[in-house]
Design a protein around this motif. Structure first.
Motif, mmCIF file in Angstrom:
data_model
loop_
_atom_site.group_PDB
_atom_site.id
_atom_site.type_symbol
_atom_site.label_atom_id
_atom_site.label_comp_id
_atom_site.label_asym_id
_atom_site.label_seq_id
_atom_site.Cartn_x
_atom_site.Cartn_y
_atom_site.Cartn_z
ATOM 1 N N GLU A 93 0.807 -1.207 0.000
ATOM 2 C CA GLU A 93 0.000 0.000 0.000
ATOM 3 C C GLU A 93 0.848 1.268 0.000
ATOM 4 O OE1 GLU A 93 -2.863 -0.172 3.091
ATOM 5 O OE2 GLU A 93 -3.740 -2.067 2.404
ATOM 6 N N ARG A 94 2.167 1.104 0.110
ATOM 7 C CA ARG A 94 3.073 2.246 0.028
ATOM 8 C C ARG A 94 3.540 2.399 -1.421
ATOM 9 N NH1 ARG A 94 7.069 0.378 4.986
ATOM 10 N NH2 ARG A 94 5.440 0.081 6.573
ATOM 11 N N PRO A 95 3.925 3.603 -1.824
ATOM 12 C CA PRO A 95 4.421 3.780 -3.190
ATOM 13 C C PRO A 95 5.649 2.897 -3.457
ATOM 14 C CG PRO A 95 3.954 5.903 -2.185
ATOM 15 C CD PRO A 95 3.850 4.880 -1.088
ATOM 16 N N GLN A 96 5.617 2.189 -4.567
ATOM 17 C CA GLN A 96 6.729 1.338 -5.001
ATOM 18 C C GLN A 96 7.196 1.815 -6.369
ATOM 19 O OE1 GLN A 96 5.500 -2.876 -4.788
ATOM 20 N NE2 GLN A 96 3.715 -2.173 -3.651
ATOM 21 N N ARG A 97 8.470 1.568 -6.656
ATOM 22 C CA ARG A 97 9.000 1.895 -7.981
ATOM 23 C C ARG A 97 9.942 0.777 -8.414
ATOM 24 N NH1 ARG A 97 11.808 7.498 -10.384
ATOM 25 N NH2 ARG A 97 11.126 7.067 -12.521
ATOM 26 N N GLY A 146 -11.036 -4.537 -6.203
ATOM 27 C CA GLY A 146 -10.032 -3.783 -5.467
ATOM 28 C C GLY A 146 -9.647 -2.542 -6.228
ATOM 29 N N ALA A 147 -8.490 -2.010 -5.895
ATOM 30 C CA ALA A 147 -8.034 -0.773 -6.526
ATOM 31 C C ALA A 147 -6.516 -0.794 -6.657
ATOM 32 C CB ALA A 147 -8.472 0.445 -5.710
ATOM 33 N N HIS A 148 -6.034 -0.055 -7.640
ATOM 34 C CA HIS A 148 -4.607 0.041 -7.904
ATOM 35 C C HIS A 148 -4.326 1.442 -8.412
ATOM 36 C CE1 HIS A 148 -0.974 -0.446 -10.516
ATOM 37 N NE2 HIS A 148 -0.563 -1.062 -9.435
ATOM 38 N N GLU A 149 -3.197 1.983 -8.003
ATOM 39 C CA GLU A 149 -2.787 3.317 -8.451
ATOM 40 C C GLU A 149 -1.464 3.196 -9.192
ATOM 41 O OE1 GLU A 149 -0.522 6.592 -6.172
ATOM 42 O OE2 GLU A 149 -2.639 6.896 -5.661
ATOM 43 N N PHE A 155 -0.082 7.846 -10.292
ATOM 44 C CA PHE A 155 -1.011 8.817 -9.723
ATOM 45 C C PHE A 155 -2.378 8.816 -10.397
ATOM 46 C CE2 PHE A 155 3.407 10.250 -10.048
ATOM 47 C CZ PHE A 155 3.795 9.941 -8.756
ATOM 48 N N ARG A 156 -2.697 7.705 -11.060
ATOM 49 C CA ARG A 156 -4.028 7.489 -11.618
ATOM 50 C C ARG A 156 -4.610 6.216 -11.007
ATOM 51 N NH1 ARG A 156 -5.191 10.620 -16.087
ATOM 52 N NH2 ARG A 156 -3.419 11.726 -17.006
ATOM 53 N N ASP A 157 -5.856 6.300 -10.595
ATOM 54 C CA ASP A 157 -6.514 5.167 -9.946
ATOM 55 C C ASP A 157 -7.160 4.256 -10.975
ATOM 56 O OD1 ASP A 157 -5.880 6.027 -7.354
ATOM 57 O OD2 ASP A 157 -7.618 7.371 -7.312
ATOM 58 N N HIS A 158 -7.105 2.944 -10.696
ATOM 59 C CA HIS A 158 -7.737 1.937 -11.542
ATOM 60 C C HIS A 158 -8.541 0.999 -10.649
ATOM 61 C CE1 HIS A 158 -5.161 3.085 -14.968
ATOM 62 N NE2 HIS A 158 -4.193 3.181 -14.067
ATOM 63 N N ARG A 159 -9.824 0.853 -10.958
ATOM 64 C CA ARG A 159 -10.636 -0.115 -10.242
ATOM 65 C C ARG A 159 -10.371 -1.496 -10.806
ATOM 66 N NH1 ARG A 159 -11.670 1.081 -5.571
ATOM 67 N NH2 ARG A 159 -13.101 -0.701 -5.603
ATOM 68 N N GLY A 203 10.128 1.606 -13.464
ATOM 69 C CA GLY A 203 10.180 3.037 -13.248
ATOM 70 C C GLY A 203 8.866 3.669 -12.872
ATOM 71 N N VAL A 204 7.756 2.953 -13.083
ATOM 72 C CA VAL A 204 6.443 3.492 -12.720
ATOM 73 C C VAL A 204 6.273 3.433 -11.207
ATOM 74 C CG1 VAL A 204 3.951 3.052 -12.848
ATOM 75 C CG2 VAL A 204 5.366 2.916 -14.924
ATOM 76 N N VAL A 205 5.733 4.497 -10.625
ATOM 77 C CA VAL A 205 5.402 4.502 -9.202
ATOM 78 C C VAL A 205 3.981 3.972 -9.059
ATOM 79 C CG1 VAL A 205 4.929 5.959 -7.196
ATOM 80 C CG2 VAL A 205 6.962 6.369 -8.578
ATOM 81 N N HIS A 206 3.799 2.947 -8.249
ATOM 82 C CA HIS A 206 2.470 2.354 -8.117
ATOM 83 C C HIS A 206 2.270 1.815 -6.714
ATOM 84 C CE1 HIS A 206 3.027 -2.178 -8.164
ATOM 85 N NE2 HIS A 206 4.255 -1.742 -8.298
#
Length: 261
Positions: free
Chosen positions: A8-12, A26-29, A32-36, A48-51
């Protein structure tokens, strides 16, 4: 595997994360964009993506991690694919069969090393991703001019990805690629719906947000990594693009109240 809730913390990550959701919601970010998430959802996080994953305790489905070099030459051509999308039922069922085949081969290689074949795994992974990718609009015929613009934009996009921390002006890319600024602008607008300068600024801003969200770099360090010689210029750029100063954006994001633009 995640008893402390690190997901649940930002990962890269510096590797690829590919997932198909077969059950649960559930949900995924990502960036900085949310995805259901629900059955039929696909997630592809490139290096390289922060998620971060949120509310996914009820989700299930295949999760595949692989290094960038494992599909050399393949993933670069899919740079425009979103981080999350929905797969139609027929394609999703076929994608699950491909994932099952990939899993069987991977398990067999683990049990019997003599059966291990990176080439087989690579081909099966390619088949899985190709099957799950968003379907293109086959009804649209591309003219010769459209094809030229597509090629120009792809060259520009690749150059931006390589040089955005050093080159902040479209004219530098035009000179390096052998096109004029107007051609780059028209090609980028046709392919991405925005001008060449806006496309470049958005890429710089995205990297700035990634650096601010993941890790504890100072604003000055972020500025230097992005090629800004003066932290004041970076702050002005960030405020103009994001609507708030970088420190305020980071505080709001980590507090769960940021609304990135």
């Amino acid at each position: 595997m995640d008893t402390h809730g690190h997901r649940e913390r930002p990962q890269r990550p510096d590797f690829h994360v590919f997932a198909l959701i077969t059950s649960g919601t559930g949900a995924h970010e990502a960036d900085f964009r949310d995805h259901r998430l629900a059955r039929g959802s696909a997630v592809w996080i490139r290096p390289g993506v922060v998620h971060r994953w949120t509310d996914v305790d009820a989700c299930d489905g295949p999760l595949i991690l692989f290094r960038p070099t494992f599909l050399a030459g393949f993933t670069a051509s899919e740079a425009g694919v979103p981080a999350g999308w929905n797969v139609d039922q027929q394609r999703f069922d076929l994608a699950l069969l491909a994932a099952e085949h990939l899993g069987d081969e991977h398990d067999a290689a683990g049990r019997s090393p003599r059966l291990a074949s990176p080439a087989v795994l690579s081909h099966l992974l390619s088949a899985l991703i190709l099957r799950a990718l968003p379907a293109g609009d086959a009804s649209v015929e591309e003219t010769a001019a459209d094809h030229r613009f597509t090629d120009v934009f792809r060259a520009y996009r690749a150059a931006v990805e390589e040089h955005f921390t050093d080159w902040h002006h479209v004219s530098a890319y035009a000179q390096a690629l052998g096109y004029d600024v107007r051609t780059l602008t028209r090609a980028t607008r046709a392919a991405a719906g925005t001008g060449a300068k806006s496309f470049l600024d958005e890429r710089v801003l995205l990297e700035a947000k990634r650096l601010l969200a993941h890790g504890d770099l100072s604003v000055g360090s972020c500025a230097r990594r992005l090629g800004f010689q003066d932290v004041g210029n970076f702050t002005t750029f960030f405020r103009r693009q994001a609507g708030m100063p970088p420190t305020a954006w980071r505080d709001a994001y980590r507090g769960g109240t940021a609304t990135p633009r």
